[in-house]
Write a protein that holds these residues in place. Structure first.
Motif, PDB file in Angstrom:
ATOM      1  N   UNK A 158     -69.288  65.682 -33.093  1.00 15.73           N
ATOM      2  CA  UNK A 158     -69.547  64.582 -32.153  1.00 15.73           C
ATOM      3  C   UNK A 158     -69.523  63.236 -32.873  1.00 15.73           C
ATOM      4  N   UNK A 159     -70.109  63.209 -34.080  1.00 15.33           N
ATOM      5  CA  UNK A 159     -70.079  61.967 -34.873  1.00 15.33           C
ATOM      6  C   UNK A 159     -68.640  61.566 -35.192  1.00 15.33           C
ATOM      7  N   UNK A 160     -67.837  62.534 -35.605  1.00 12.21           N
ATOM      8  CA  UNK A 160     -66.441  62.241 -35.935  1.00 12.21           C
ATOM      9  C   UNK A 160     -65.654  61.797 -34.697  1.00 12.21           C
ATOM     10  N   UNK A 161     -65.938  62.424 -33.560  1.00 14.39           N
ATOM     11  CA  UNK A 161     -65.251  62.043 -32.325  1.00 14.39           C
ATOM     12  C   UNK A 161     -65.589  60.610 -31.939  1.00 14.39           C
ATOM     13  N   UNK A 162     -66.870  60.278 -31.981  1.00 13.05           N
ATOM     14  CA  UNK A 162     -67.263  58.903 -31.646  1.00 13.05           C
ATOM     15  C   UNK A 162     -66.603  57.907 -32.598  1.00 13.05           C
ATOM     16  N   UNK A 163     -66.556  58.270 -33.890  1.00 11.41           N
ATOM     17  CA  UNK A 163     -65.897  57.390 -34.851  1.00 11.41           C
ATOM     18  C   UNK A 163     -64.408  57.253 -34.582  1.00 11.41           C
ATOM     19  N   UNK A 164     -63.770  58.370 -34.206  1.00  9.42           N
ATOM     20  CA  UNK A 164     -62.328  58.330 -33.926  1.00  9.42           C
ATOM     21  C   UNK A 164     -62.028  57.492 -32.695  1.00  9.42           C
ATOM     22  N   UNK A 165     -62.839  57.654 -31.642  1.00 12.16           N
ATOM     23  CA  UNK A 165     -62.641  56.862 -30.425  1.00 12.16           C
ATOM     24  C   UNK A 165     -62.864  55.383 -30.715  1.00 12.16           C
ATOM     25  N   UNK A 166     -63.935  55.081 -31.468  1.00 14.55           N
ATOM     26  CA  UNK A 166     -64.226  53.683 -31.812  1.00 14.55           C
ATOM     27  C   UNK A 166     -63.077  53.070 -32.609  1.00 14.55           C
ATOM     28  N   UNK A 167     -62.569  53.828 -33.581  1.00 14.59           N
ATOM     29  CA  UNK A 167     -61.463  53.328 -34.401  1.00 14.59           C
ATOM     30  C   UNK A 167     -60.217  53.115 -33.554  1.00 14.59           C
TER      31      UNK A 167
ATOM     32  N   UNK B 106     -54.960  59.630 -27.768  1.00 17.76           N
ATOM     33  CA  UNK B 106     -53.496  59.752 -27.735  1.00 17.76           C
ATOM     34  C   UNK B 106     -52.799  58.458 -27.323  1.00 17.76           C
ATOM     35  N   UNK B 107     -53.571  57.489 -26.887  1.00 16.78           N
ATOM     36  CA  UNK B 107     -52.978  56.209 -26.473  1.00 16.78           C
ATOM     37  C   UNK B 107     -52.677  55.361 -27.701  1.00 16.78           C
ATOM     38  N   UNK B 108     -51.465  54.994 -27.846  1.00 17.02           N
ATOM     39  CA  UNK B 108     -51.051  54.148 -28.963  1.00 17.02           C
ATOM     40  C   UNK B 108     -51.005  52.699 -28.515  1.00 17.02           C
ATOM     41  N   UNK B 109     -51.402  51.842 -29.398  1.00 11.91           N
ATOM     42  CA  UNK B 109     -51.385  50.416 -29.081  1.00 11.91           C
ATOM     43  C   UNK B 109     -49.962  49.941 -28.863  1.00 11.91           C
ATOM     44  N   UNK B 110     -49.787  49.067 -27.889  1.00 15.47           N
ATOM     45  CA  UNK B 110     -48.466  48.492 -27.651  1.00 15.47           C
ATOM     46  C   UNK B 110     -48.094  47.511 -28.759  1.00 15.47           C
ATOM     47  N   UNK B 111     -49.107  47.063 -29.520  1.00 11.61           N
ATOM     48  CA  UNK B 111     -48.862  46.216 -30.685  1.00 11.61           C
ATOM     49  C   UNK B 111     -48.860  47.122 -31.912  1.00 11.61           C
ATOM     50  N   UNK B 112     -47.666  47.477 -32.380  1.00 12.74           N
ATOM     51  CA  UNK B 112     -47.513  48.450 -33.455  1.00 12.74           C
ATOM     52  C   UNK B 112     -47.087  47.736 -34.734  1.00 12.74           C
ATOM     53  N   UNK B 113     -47.744  48.080 -35.832  1.00 13.47           N
ATOM     54  CA  UNK B 113     -47.387  47.486 -37.114  1.00 13.47           C
ATOM     55  C   UNK B 113     -46.093  48.103 -37.640  1.00 13.47           C
TER      56      UNK B 113
ATOM     57  N   UNK C 220     -60.035  52.538 -30.256  1.00  9.06           N
ATOM     58  CA  UNK C 220     -60.238  51.395 -29.360  1.00  9.06           C
ATOM     59  C   UNK C 220     -60.128  50.091 -30.141  1.00  9.06           C
ATOM     60  N   UNK C 221     -60.634  50.100 -31.392  1.00 10.02           N
ATOM     61  CA  UNK C 221     -60.516  48.900 -32.218  1.00 10.02           C
ATOM     62  C   UNK C 221     -59.090  48.516 -32.526  1.00 10.02           C
ATOM     63  N   UNK C 222     -58.178  49.495 -32.462  1.00  6.85           N
ATOM     64  CA  UNK C 222     -56.759  49.213 -32.724  1.00  6.85           C
ATOM     65  C   UNK C 222     -55.989  48.862 -31.465  1.00  6.85           C
ATOM     66  N   UNK C 223     -56.627  48.965 -30.298  1.00  3.04           N
ATOM     67  CA  UNK C 223     -55.940  48.655 -29.046  1.00  3.04           C
ATOM     68  C   UNK C 223     -55.598  47.179 -28.972  1.00  3.04           C
ATOM     69  N   UNK C 224     -54.496  46.895 -28.314  1.00  2.00           N
ATOM     70  CA  UNK C 224     -54.175  45.512 -27.981  1.00  2.00           C
ATOM     71  C   UNK C 224     -54.904  45.145 -26.695  1.00  2.00           C
TER      72      UNK C 224
END
Length: 577
Positions: free
Chosen positions: A87-96, A313-320, A98-102
């Motif tokens: 659960x800790x890893x999942x929350x961290x993965x979701x947070x990370x 699974x959602x990738x940011x539309x702003x891709x490096x 979302x932080x990369x979302x445009x």
């Protein structure tokens, strides 16, 4: 989807899973051995009056019971640790993620559902994983082993197992099938309640200003009633499980006693065997019940896993770019080449073929009517969105080819709605530069015309700031946001209508102090007030997403009707004031 999510994030804890499997096996075998020993004590000890046999077998039962307790405690600890870690890893993965979302992905999901997915949905997955780790081995072994041991005690009563087990499975399974769609509705209802509550808390001033408390109460009541109705529907179905389970349990026990008594009377079965058979039948039914209970939890957890996976699974539309091109020009300027941008789902572009150049050492102002695309243009320069067509160059490098960290290190953005984080004045300013000294912070505050009120706050730089900056005024929040950008000392300053909350005198003092501080940087100012941009080196006029004028103030008044109209309207307002 649930299993894929769990398998992926459980892999680092394979050692704990292996320990759980071994401990569950020991605990289950111990549980299966105890009823047989108990039957032997009754037949060979109590009935025969052999006290020594009772003591010897009782000691074995005690040792097996201790082993069972230790193994069960180990399973509970390892399962709890593993599920909490996942659960800790999942929350961290979701947070990370979302932080990369445009800005586009953030707008598509919305803050309330993202919060719900990272809290409520992760908790649902954690719960079902914890239960699964605790019972995934014991349930099938208990069921199969219990049937084997029951048949070993007496084959003549085996038909009771063949009737009771499927009957219990069908009864509880039919209830579970009806609960699945309600679980999906429940998660959607939670999102709705969170959204309405967040809107009401965020917009409390608007609600009170327009005396709409009763309307908002009705909105929340509707959302809350829907959620309550869904939860009650689930609860009503769930409340049927235990009475039906107990009915099957008790009916099976009565049947064992009734038919077992006849077999004992005919000499085909002993009292100990009947007692052991009844215990094994209860264990079998208990394993079926726990299995069905697990299956009841899985649908809701599956819905939650799907919602979590959708975010992951959602990738940011702003891709490096895979091989980023470094921005080498220092100080860097900005060049817009035929920039066109359309918001997802919009019918028409908000910007159309915008071409302009923002040079280092110059101040470029962007003006236009509401909806002309001014803030959108600033967002595109900072690459919060990607252009639909055309290109934006920073320091001669296309922003889509530059590394995101590299690009943002050249930019100091002051958004239209400044946001401050909970902490202190210093921690908020050091978002611009974590290594900035106190002297640098005070210098930035002085330029932003914020040092006077910060000195008056208790603690100065260490004065507390509430979430969102709710304990300071709009103008103070705006000046702190400007100071935060100044601390960074970037090559490009983007002021998105950042002076609108300031009075004219403060605005003038800030611009005068800002000029020497940004003399080598490219400064982009989105403004509503013409007085703010009179001295700008270049003014770009937007109308319906197009550039309809570009130049200095005096030239545009004579050559650009749109700009002249804006100037005239503000002049009328000033005369009226």
């Amino acid at each position: 989807m649930l299993w894929r999510l769990i398998r992926t994030h459980l892999r680092p804890y394979a050692g704990f899973v292996a320990a759980i499997l071994v401990l569950q096996l020991l605990a289950t075998l111990a549980s299966l051995y105890l009823p047989s020993l108990n039957g032997q004590i009754i037949d060979k000890g109590v009935v025969a009056g052999d006290t020594g046999y009772i003591l010897r077998t009782g000691a074995v039962m005690l040792a097996v019971t201790v082993l069972n307790i230790l193994a069960t405690a180990g399973v509970a600890y390892a399962a709890s640790f593993s599920s909490a870690a996942v659960a800790r890893d999942l929350r961290g993965a979701v947070f990370e993620r979302v932080g990369a979302f445009s800005a586009q992905e953030l707008s598509r999901f919305g803050a309330p559902t993202l919060i719900s997915r990272n809290t409520n949905d992760v908790t649902q997955v954690q719960t079902v994983l914890n239960m699964g780790l605790m019972f995934m081995v014991s349930i099938p072994i208990m069921m199969i082993g219990g049937i084997f041991m029951a048949l070993r005690e007496d084959v003549g009563l085996s038909w009771l197992v063949a009737v009771a087990v499927p009957l219990l499975g069908v009864i509880v399974g039919s209830i579970v099938v009806r609960m699945v769609p309600w679980f999906r509705k429940m998660q959607e209802s939670v999102d709705t309640v969170n959204r309405v509550l967040r809107e009401q808390i965020t917009g409390i001033r608007v609600v009170r200003a327009f005396v709409r408390e009763e309307h908002e109460e009705r909105r929340f009541d509707d959302a809350n009633t829907t959620y309550t109705g869904t939860a009650l529907a689930v609860g009503r179905l769930f409340s049927m499980v235990f009475p039906l389970v107990m009915l099957v349990f008790n009916a099976a026990s009565i049947a064992v006693i009734w038919f077992g008594a006849h077999r004992i009377a005919s000499g085909q079965m002993t009292i100990g065997s009947m007692n052991a058979f009844m215990t094994y039948l209860v264990q079998i039914l208990m394993s079926v019940m726990f299995g069905v209970m697990m299956s009841m939890m899985i649908p809701r957890a599956s819905v939650s896993a799907g919602r979590i996976t959708e975010v992951l699974d959602t990738r940011s539309s702003v891709v490096e770019a895979s091989t980023p091109t470094p921005i080498r020009q220092r100080p860097a300027g900005v060049e817009l080449r035929e920039v066109t941008f359309t918001y997802p789902g919009a019918d028409a572009p908000v910007l159309r073929a915008v071409t302009a150049s923002v040079r280092p050492g110059q101040t470029t102002a962007i003006v236009g009517s509401t909806g002309a695309g001014k803030s959108t243009l600033v967002s595109l320069i900072a690459r919060l969105y990607d252009v639909t067509d055309g290109a934006i160059l920073v320091g001669g490098t296309d922003v889509r080819q530059a590394g995101l960290t590299d690009l943002w290190s050249h930019i100091g953005l002051v958004p239209q709605k400044p946001f401050l984080f909970s902490g202190t004045v210093a921690t908020n300013l050091r978002y611009g530069d974590p290594a900035a000294s106190d002297d640098q912070l005070w210098e930035a505050l002085r330029v932003a015309q914020a040092d006077d009120f910060v000195r008056q706050m208790p603690g100065g730089l260490d004065a507390p700031i509430s979430q969102g900056g709710s304990n300071v005024s709009g103008g103070q929040r705006q000046r702190l946001a400007i100071a935060r950008a100044l601390v960074r000392r970037p090559d490009i300053y983007l002021f998105d209508d950042s002076f609108s909350a300031l009075d004219l005198a403060t605005d003038a003092r800030l611009r005068a102090a800002l000029a020497p501080h940004t003399k080598e940087a490219a400064v982009v100012v989105v403004a509503q007030r013409i007085s703010t941009i009179l001295e700008a080196d270049q003014i770009i006029v937007l109308e319906d997403g197009r550039v309809v004028g570009s130049g200095r103030h005096t030239d545009l008044v004579a050559t650009c009707p749109t700009y002249a109209e804006i100037v005239a309207s503000q002049a009328v307002l000033e005369d009226a004031a």
